[in-house]
Design an enzyme around this catalytic site. Structure first.
Site, PDB file in Angstrom:
ATOM      1  N   GLY A  34       0.804  11.387  -1.100  1.00  0.00           N
ATOM      2  CA  GLY A  34       0.744  10.360  -2.047  1.00  0.00           C
ATOM      3  C   GLY A  34       0.250  10.141  -3.676  1.00  0.00           C
ATOM      4  N   ASP A  81       5.036   6.626   0.258  1.00  0.00           N
ATOM      5  CA  ASP A  81       4.435   6.196  -0.978  1.00  0.00           C
ATOM      6  C   ASP A  81       4.411   5.136  -0.164  1.00  0.00           C
ATOM      7  OD1 ASP A  81       3.960   9.059  -1.391  1.00  0.00           O
ATOM      8  OD2 ASP A  81       4.522   9.135  -2.938  1.00  0.00           O
TER       9      ASP A  81
END
Lengths: 407, 407
Positions: free
Chosen positions: A182, A139
């Site tokens: 994400g 991420d």
């Protein structure tokens, strides 16, 4: 005054394509030091420490370690268990019993918090102990880092996936929606922009968790792109939220799981993509609307890796050992960007990493909140590594029409 | 008695990773012949012919064509439109007006049927005309072919995806279900078996469209694997059917589309994977159950390609031109396997390809109908090409426990 004893290394949280580079960086570097009696790898993260389930990496061949380094996902296996203070006290007991003097934990910001607790236990009982957190996360959401190991390879996967999806969508036009991982940060979905090679290449629209997602705005923007190009490729983060901060996925999906850290589990379902696709299909006169949820492929697909990411993941492992053994320091390794493109590493305080989330800065997102800026492309491109394939088009001239008179 | 005139080449149906190799094989080979005045590429398949929308590939650089050859998806763009006889008559009119004497159509069995109709129009009006179908399909479902161009690269993607998914599932155990393309034929889902490197590696279960899918049997088998390994990786074809031949996806999903050929559109939704995952979650005491639908990634991901597949896709294009121009024949190019591993090509009748679907033979599926046989692995491995990464594990010894006394 050398601190003699064992090294223990573990891996926590979600796997990445290069997390084993960091593991092997720790193991091979630590094996060089005379004061290191053994290098233990804990199986399934902290769980392996608690259960005294270790590999003796001192007795692993260098050749096999190098092969493991190139293998994605956590070779020591992982855990999502969230340790509390009591659990960390137990872990510290085991580390002490095994005469472990150096502890390296490869993980995200949740893992850095655990390192911090264990380190405090050691301090409380005056046990000489070095503990270092080694960053990894696809991420890219760790603060104080220019970027984190694991991100570059996942970003490369996302870029390559959208290059292909864009070509597919150009061949058979319609609307294509790709849902990218994400939870809070849009760095990964943003990497899809590297697929925008020719001026009309998608993704034409990119939606980030950092900016409120509005379905009417989305629909309007899809229509604009479709009217212009006869097709539209959309990259959407799984973490997109409404203006009240509620994830769109939780509004739509019935079965939401949370992990031990309270993080909502967004990746177990294709429903966000399906619902957005239905929304387009029902509201715009477009027949061909498709969605894909990239899911776990993007973090452990074999054979899609950034060489820059591999290199840096190896180095953060080596640097961690050097900070601990040469410099006798605790902390978290962080990556600094020093040029275009070069990096260096520094040691930051554990407390400054844990529990914090880095988001995409505003200068990386365009003013319409539906694409990245050139500043982001400049930022992200080196991280994807060398040898990135790019698509090529036919650009031969078109002959005149004989029957239709140029119509 | 050389047949002088133009060459027209087009691409139909779903894109593959190597379909442009065949296009470039046709273009470069055809450009060698003096009797070929021009090589035209029709834009969006037969639609481009009807609309006289061509690229003059004679005026494309060899260098750019070689770059296009390496680019996945259809460089001439594609169509799913199903032509009837009237449409094919119109197409024939255009071909005749442009003095096209050679027609090459790269596609699946639906495309071969179109070639057949157009060729019959030419015969009816005594127009000297050669028409050759060039095979491509990721499903590998063309009869009379050992395999088809496009399959090897998609199979490589599926194998690499399951290698990664298996590593991920090993690190964070649970049940993982990956849904793979393949409407009727299980060749693509079967390729997941190449991920089974170590004895306990997944996919542990593979389900094919050729064998009736029973939810109770599925649940029982998932439980058996989970009880044995503490985890389970499942590869499922999107085309799995119940014992009455009804696709499981259509039983579960509300919104089913059909394409112009009446083929049910199974790839636009993650719902099959989601429903199977929910079914496991609700009926077995397993918390971590995940599913991914590989979707469009498997047919046009950039940078995952089999070199064998590229090579053969190029050759079927070249051979098509040679059969048409040197030998003055019509038909469909087919791949024969001649050794381990070598191939040759032959020309078969168009009528013997169109409208037929090749399925996995019984000797490729195990008796429990939940995995492939070694015969299939022997069949499929060469098609995936060279340089396939494989995962490596740590196999260092485990030291004794100090606190838990070996418990």
């Amino acid at each position: 005054m050398e601190l003699k004893g064992k090294v223990v290394v573990a891996q926590g949280g979600g796997p990445t394509a290069v997390i084993n580079q960091s593991l092997v960086g720790v193991a091979l570097e630590a094996r060089k030091f005379l004061q290191v009696s053994r290098v233990y790898g804990a199986v399934h993260g902290l769980t392996g420490i608690l259960e005294e389930d270790f590999y003796d990496l001192t007795q692993e061949t260098k050749h096999n370690l190098e092969q493991v380094a190139k293998t994605p996902s956590s070779a020591l296996l992982s855990t999502r268990y969230k340790p509390d203070e009591k659990y960390c006290r137990e872990i510290f007991k085991v580390l002490k019993a095994h005469d472990a003097r150096y502890f390296f934990y490869i993980g995200g910001n949740d893992s850095s918090a655990a390192v911090s607790i264990i380190n405090n236990e050691a301090k409380k009982s005056d046990y000489e102990f070095r503990a270092i957190h080694i960053p990894k996360t696809i991420d890219n959401d760790l603060v104080l880092n220019d970027h984190t190991p694991g991100y570059g390879s996942a970003a490369r996967f996302v870029a390559q996936a959208f290059m292909g999806a864009n070509l597919d969508n150009r061949a058979l036009p319609g609307v294509y929606i790709g849902v990218v991982m994400g939870r809070h940060a849009g760095f990964l979905v943003g990497a899809s922009a590297i697929a925008q090679k020719y001026p009309d290449d998608g993704p034409h629209l990119i939606y980030f968790p950092e900016k409120p997602f509005n379905r009417k705005k989305f629909l309007k923007e899809v229509k604009q792109v479709y009217d212009k190009y006869g097709r539209c490729v959309v990259a959407v983060s799984e973490g997109i939220q409404d203006d009240k901060g509620v994830p769109i996925a939780t509004k739509l999906c019935k079965c939401i799981e949370k992990d031990a850290y309270g993080n909502v589990q967004l990746s177990s379902s294709g429903s966000l993509g399906d619902v957005l696709a239905s929304y387009v299909r029902e509201n715009l006169p477009i027949k061909r609307v498709r969605s894909d949820t990239f899911g776990y492929l993007q973090r452990s697909f074999l054979g899609c890796v950034s060489d820059i990411d591999q290199y840096e993941a190896r180095e953060v492992g080596e640097k961690a050992v050097q900070y601990a053994i040469w410099h006798n320091r605790d902390g978290s390794i962080a990556i600094e960007r020093t040029g275009f493109y070069s990096v260096d590493y520094k040691l930051v305080n554990l407390e400054d990493i844990g529990g914090k989330t880095r988001l995409m800065p505003d200068e990386f997102i365009n003013s319409e909140a539906n694409n990245v800026t050139d500043a982001f492309k400049f930022y992200v491109r080196p991280l994807l590594g060398s040898g990135l394939h790019t698509p090529h088009r036919i650009r031969a001239p078109k002959p005149g029409k004989l029957l239709r008179n140029g119509s």
